[in-house]
Each structure stands twice: as structure tokens, then as C-alpha cells.
Design an enzyme around this catalytic site. Structure first.
Site, PDB file in Angstrom:
ATOM      1  N   ARG A  94      44.780  -5.047 -22.719  1.00  0.00           N
ATOM      2  CA  ARG A  94      44.545  -5.533 -21.354  1.00  0.00           C
ATOM      3  C   ARG A  94      43.779  -6.860 -21.363  1.00  0.00           C
ATOM      4  O   ARG A  94      43.914  -7.656 -20.458  1.00  0.00           O
ATOM      5  CB  ARG A  94      43.827  -4.447 -20.543  1.00  0.00           C
ATOM      6  CG  ARG A  94      42.470  -4.072 -21.052  1.00  0.00           C
ATOM      7  CD  ARG A  94      41.981  -2.721 -20.514  1.00  0.00           C
ATOM      8  NE  ARG A  94      42.643  -1.596 -21.189  1.00  0.00           N
ATOM      9  CZ  ARG A  94      42.416  -0.317 -20.896  1.00  0.00           C
ATOM     10  NH1 ARG A  94      41.567   0.006 -19.939  1.00  0.00           N
ATOM     11  NH2 ARG A  94      43.053   0.646 -21.547  1.00  0.00           N
TER      12      ARG A  94
ATOM     13  N   LYS B  95      39.907   2.826 -34.898  1.00  0.00           N
ATOM     14  CA  LYS B  95      40.766   3.998 -34.763  1.00  0.00           C
ATOM     15  C   LYS B  95      40.672   4.849 -36.033  1.00  0.00           C
ATOM     16  O   LYS B  95      40.439   4.315 -37.112  1.00  0.00           O
ATOM     17  CB  LYS B  95      42.232   3.556 -34.634  1.00  0.00           C
ATOM     18  CG  LYS B  95      42.615   2.963 -33.299  1.00  0.00           C
ATOM     19  CD  LYS B  95      44.108   2.644 -33.285  1.00  0.00           C
ATOM     20  CE  LYS B  95      44.520   1.901 -32.029  1.00  0.00           C
ATOM     21  NZ  LYS B  95      44.431   2.712 -30.796  1.00  0.00           N
TER      22      LYS B  95
HETATM   23  N1  BES Z   1      47.607   0.109 -28.776  1.00  0.00           N
HETATM   24  C1  BES Z   1      46.879   1.152 -28.176  1.00  0.00           C
HETATM   25  C2  BES Z   1      47.751   2.120 -27.383  1.00  0.00           C
HETATM   26  C3  BES Z   1      48.823   2.873 -28.117  1.00  0.00           C
HETATM   27  C4  BES Z   1      48.673   4.209 -28.410  1.00  0.00           C
HETATM   28  C5  BES Z   1      50.026   2.278 -28.419  1.00  0.00           C
HETATM   29  C6  BES Z   1      49.689   4.927 -29.038  1.00  0.00           C
HETATM   30  C7  BES Z   1      51.035   2.972 -29.056  1.00  0.00           C
HETATM   31  C8  BES Z   1      50.871   4.290 -29.359  1.00  0.00           C
HETATM   32  C9  BES Z   1      45.822   0.575 -27.229  1.00  0.00           C
HETATM   33  O1  BES Z   1      45.334  -0.684 -27.552  1.00  0.00           O
HETATM   34  C10 BES Z   1      44.674   1.507 -27.230  1.00  0.00           C
HETATM   35  O2  BES Z   1      44.100   1.693 -28.270  1.00  0.00           O
HETATM   36  N2  BES Z   1      44.357   2.084 -26.084  1.00  0.00           N
HETATM   37  C11 BES Z   1      43.273   2.992 -25.949  1.00  0.00           C
HETATM   38  C12 BES Z   1      42.557   2.676 -24.673  1.00  0.00           C
HETATM   39  C13 BES Z   1      41.254   3.362 -24.519  1.00  0.00           C
HETATM   40  C14 BES Z   1      40.252   2.846 -25.539  1.00  0.00           C
HETATM   41  C15 BES Z   1      40.734   3.118 -23.122  1.00  0.00           C
HETATM   42  C16 BES Z   1      43.853   4.394 -25.915  1.00  0.00           C
HETATM   43  O3  BES Z   1      44.921   4.601 -25.361  1.00  0.00           O
HETATM   44  O4  BES Z   1      43.229   5.299 -26.478  1.00  0.00           O
HETATM   45 ZN    ZN Z   2      43.712  -0.626 -28.930  1.00  0.00          ZN
END
Ligand code: BES
Ligand code: ZN
Ligand code: ZN
Length: 471
Positions: free
Chosen positions: A327, A253
């Protein structure tokens, strides 16, 4: 921090006082001098909802809500007014509370809003201020306010908020498990913690894959509350995402977005809080909590985009983005839940940015499979507690978006409908009535959100507690 709620039958002239009233309420008996009375009258005329009188030895706060909302929204308004009153209390540690409009204004909601407001997180300040102990004396409680229940729910919400606010440096997967265990020892549920060895022997491929890049071992915790006279034979299972920190892994990230990722165990924190609320209030329902936990970070051994992982239920997953890790660990917990033959499984997860973008922090994104009726009930409780659900479509069309060329499914669904494809991924691992709650939006806020505060909100604890109580 702590709020104590007591009953009392008389008000002394020195007591700080909150009076719930309406614009016609006569306040003659409350030791106001004529100036003060005139002031109150004029403020009532101006439809001022909160009227503060600073007397020499005490404060009198008259709350005079406009009845411009009805039903659940009026009740939420009362909680919010209580939060405004809380900010008037400042250094006051003890207050008497009297409802003079008892048929129209919900005392429970007011006390709830007041006590939920009494939260600060300063465990990591070197000159820690002690949070204040607030004692609320309810005058002539007619039974509509169950003091001990509010106190216990309140403590449970605070437990969840503390867990979520605690930084990764102080809360690894093993710490989260230990905290769950401690909460169980206090409130009465039993906790079993699987270590890495056990998780390996169970072949929880999803949890192990995400943990590959970590220097800390994963945990899998089972929280069990099984009262002797439980009304349900088959358990309700709560599953919480316990990513104690989400860097994204090799699909790293950016800094902005990673900075709050200690929040990523909020699902797990909510399950711990809800179990604590259920057990400490001795709710006669059979409930199990499941918490898969690890951090997600890159390293020489980290799982990588392109990998194929065999999950606990033997399905294979093509990992195309290591940041879609929630997931992966939830899937194993959901298939593990099968062995209990559950009546219903509800999972909670800060699963997708897409859910947060869709509705913000104002509610919870929900999906369900084989659980339409239960979902309707949960929605109703959501409106009651103001932890509201926004249901997404869950059409078969979305299933195509996670088909993989090399494995059974892939762990991302492309640029559209991100919250739904995440839910669809999970639906491959369930064989029972199931509700999925994506709390990425409301779990954590960066500016003040009324009585929920700033930082972790604890949203979901009151929802689950009340749902299970009424189940
Ligand atoms: N933990 C994040 C989601 C999240 C985003 C939680 C903002 C709290 C606040 C999750 O693991 C994630 O990174 N999801 C990705 C999924 C994508 C790679 C398909 C996302 O939402 O960008
Ligand atoms: Zn994530
Ligand atoms: Zn995550």
C-alpha cells in the site's frame, strides 16, 4: 510453449483430430472402423465427455460436453475440457480441430483453453526441456475464432506468468522495468523508467521508505499506449504492485509465507501482460500503466515500525508494520496518476493475506470508489473470462480503523477486515473513479489449477484486456 493457430479447409487422414460434438453427432465421415464407431457410441451413451481413439497413425479425440452448465459457466467448462484434452496430446505437436456442434459450443473458448494450457516454466532447469510448439488447425473457421487475437492474448498471459515465476535472484526492480520496456518494444507501447534519483526528486516517500532496506534501487515505470484514434480522451490507468520480493522487512515474515514472495510483483506483471495484449492487438483505447517497484527487506537502514513517512501527495503515514508495504508504494503511484486526469484507475496487487483467506484462489477481491458503473462492467467481463470479482463492502466505518494518533493515517488496520482496510488506506490517495483488485489469492497457486497451470496463473490479464477492448 508457443501455440500457433491456423485455418484449414480440409482434413487429411493423417491429421490428429479434435472434434467438438454432442451425443447425437454422427461421426460416419471420420474414418472410424466399426469397432471404433461402436466404442464411440457406447461412450456417448455413457455421457463420456472426452473420447479418445488411438489409431495407428493418429489420435482422434471427440469432445462431447454435458450441457449441465449454461452461459458463462458452460464456456468455462469448455476451457476446462480443452485443458483435459491438452493432457491427452502429450508429444503431439499439430492437431486439426473441427466443431460439429457450432451453434452450441464455443470454439473460441476451446482454443483458448487449449492454448493457455500449453505453458511450462523451466527457464532455470539445467537440462531445460524445450516446451512444445503446438499448431492448431481450425477446420472451416467461420470467423468466430480470431486466431491472431487468441495467439496474442495467449502470449501476453505467458509473459505475465514468466515474470511472476521468475525468482527474485533473477528479477530485481530494474529487471522488471527492463522487461516492461522490452514488452513495449515488441507490442508498441512506450515505456519511461524513473530511477532512484528521479524518484527522490519527486519525493515519492512511500516507495523510497520501502526501498530503504534494499541493496537495489527502486524503479517507477510508465507504460503508455496512446493510439492516434483512441476512443477515450482521458486515459484508463492500470497500476501494478511491483514488490519483486517481500520479506516483510523488519516485521519479518516466517519462512512459510516468505517462500513464495517472488509473487509479490504479480500486479505489475499483470499490468505488463495486459498492456502487451492491448498494444499487440492494436486496441484503440488510451491506456497508461504505472509500476512502482522495489524489494522489501530488512537491513541497517530499513524503514521501521513507528516511522512516519511523508508520501508523494504530502499525506503522512505512521508505519506500524513494514510488511504492509504494498500500500505504501501503490499510494504514491495512485497519487501520481492524478496528473493524467484519468477516466478510471484500476490497481492490481497481491496486497493482503486476508483477501486470499476470504475467497481463496477462485477469484479477485474487489473494491471501488466513484466507479460503480465501471465496476459492474468489469464484473460482467470477469464472469465472461472466468476471472471473477468478489466485491467487498467499503463502508465509511472502516475508515476509522486506519486513523493514527501521530500521523494522518496508519498503514495497518488491526485484526479484522484486512483486505478492506488495505483498500481504505489506498482510497486516501485517489481523486478519480477507482477500482482496487486484490489478487493475493489467485495470482499464484501451489497445485495445478486447470488451464491456468501451477505457479503463476496470469489471472487478470484476460480480464483487463477484454474490459478495455469493450470500454
Ligand atoms: N505481499 C503480502 C500479501 C500476500 C499474502 C501476497 C499472501 C500473496 C500471498 C503483503 O505485503 C502483506 O504482507 N500483507 C500483510 C498485511 C498486514 C501486515 C497488515 C498481510 O496480509 O499479512
Ligand atoms: Zn508485505
Ligand atoms: Zn507484499
Amino acid at each position: 510453449m508457443k501455440t500457433i493457430i491456423k485455418n484449414k479447409n480440409t482434413i487429411s487422414k493423417k491429421d490428429n483430430l479434435i472434434i467438438l460434438a454432442n451425443k447425437n453427432t454422427k461421426l460416419e465421415s471420420y474414418d472410424l472402423n466399426s469397432d471404433e464407431k461402436n466404442y464411440v457410441k457406447s461412450q456417448q451413451k455413457n455421457k463420456q465427455e472426452i473420447i479418445v481413439i488411438n489409431q495407428y497413425s493418429r489420435k482422434i479425440i471427440i469432445v462431447n460436453p454435458n450441457k449441465n452448465k449454461v452461459g458463462n459457466l458452460f464456456i468455462e467448462k469448455i476451457r476446462c475440457l480443452a485443458n483435459k484434452v491438452f493432457s491427452e496430446l502429450k508429444e503431439i505437436g499439430s492437431i486439426s480441430f473441427k466443431n460439429l456442434d457450432i451453434d452450441n459450443i464455443d470454439s473460441y473458448a476451446f482454443i483458448e483453453g487449449l492454448s493457455l494450457s500449453n505453458y511450462e516454466f523451466n527457464n532455470h532447469k539445467s537440462k531445460a526441456k524445450k516446451g512444445k510448439i503446438l499448431t492448431i488447425n481450425i477446420i472451416n473457421n467461420n470467423g468466430s475464432v480470431n486466431n491472431s487475437e487468441i495467439e496474442k492474448i495467449n502470449e501476453s498471459v505467458k509473459l505475465t506468468k514468466d515474470l511472476v515465476n521468475t525468482p527474485f535472484s533473477h528479477l530485481k526492480a530494474a529487471d522488471l522495468a527492463k522487461q516492461a520496456k522490452q514488452a513495449g518494444e515488441k507490442s508498441g507501447f512506450k515505456t519511461t523508467i524513473f530511477n532512484k534519483k528521479k524518484i527522490q526528486s519527486l519525493k515519492m516517500g512511500g516507495l523510497l521508505a520501502v526501498n530503504q532496506g534494499s541493496i537495489d534501487e527502486p524503479t517507477f515505470s510508465i507504460l503508455e499506449w496512446k493510439p492516434k484514434k483512441a476512443k477515450n480522451k482521458k486515459p484508463i490507468i492500470l497500476v501494478g504492485k511491483g514488490i519483486v520480493y517481500d520479506t516483510g522487512g523488519l516485521s519479518l515474515k516466517p519462512t512459510k509465507g516468505m517462500d513464495i514472495m517472488k509473487v509479490d510483483m504479480a500486479g505489475a506483471g499483470t499490468v505488463v501482460g495486459a498492456m502487451h495484449a492491448i498494444a499487440s492487438n492494436n486496441i484503440q483505447k488510451y491506456v497508461i500503466g504505472l509500476i512502482p517497484a522495489t524489494d522489501n527487506r530488512p537491513s541497517g537502514n530499513a524503514y521501521a515500525p513507528g516511522d512516519v513517512v511523508t508520501m508523494f501527495n504530502k499525506l503522512t503515514v505512521e508505519v506500524l508494520n513494514t510488511d504492509a508495504e504494498g500500500r505504501m508504494i501503490l499510494a504514491d503511484a495512485l497519487s501520481y496518476a492524478d496528473k493524467y486526469k484519468p477516466e478510471l484507475v484500476i490497481d492490481l496487487a497481491t496486497l493482503t493475506g486476508a483477501a486470499a483467506r476470504a475467497i481463496g484462489h477462485f477469484g479477485i477481491v474487489s473494491m471501488q470508489k466513484n466507479a460503480e458503473k465501471y465496476h459492474e462492467d468489469l464484473k460482467e467481463i470477469g464472469n465472461m473470462t472466468h476471472e471473477r470479482l468478489a466485491e467487498m463492502p467499503f463502508w465509511d466505518d472502516y475508515d476509522n480503523l486506519i486513523k493514527s494518533d501521530v500521523a494522518d493515517i496508519k498503514n495497518i488496520g488491526g485484526p479484522i477486515a484486512g483486505a478492506i482496510t488495505a483498500g481504505k488506506f489506498l482510497s486516501n490517495f485517489i481523486n478519480y473513479p477507482w477500482i482496487h483488485l486484490d489478487i493475493a489469492g489467485p495470482a499464484y497457486v501451489e497445485s495445478n489449477y486447470g488451464y491456468r497451470g501451477k505457479g503463476a496463473t496470469g489471472m487478470g490479464v484476460r480480464l483487463l484486456y477484454n474490459f478495455i477492448k469493450n470500454f
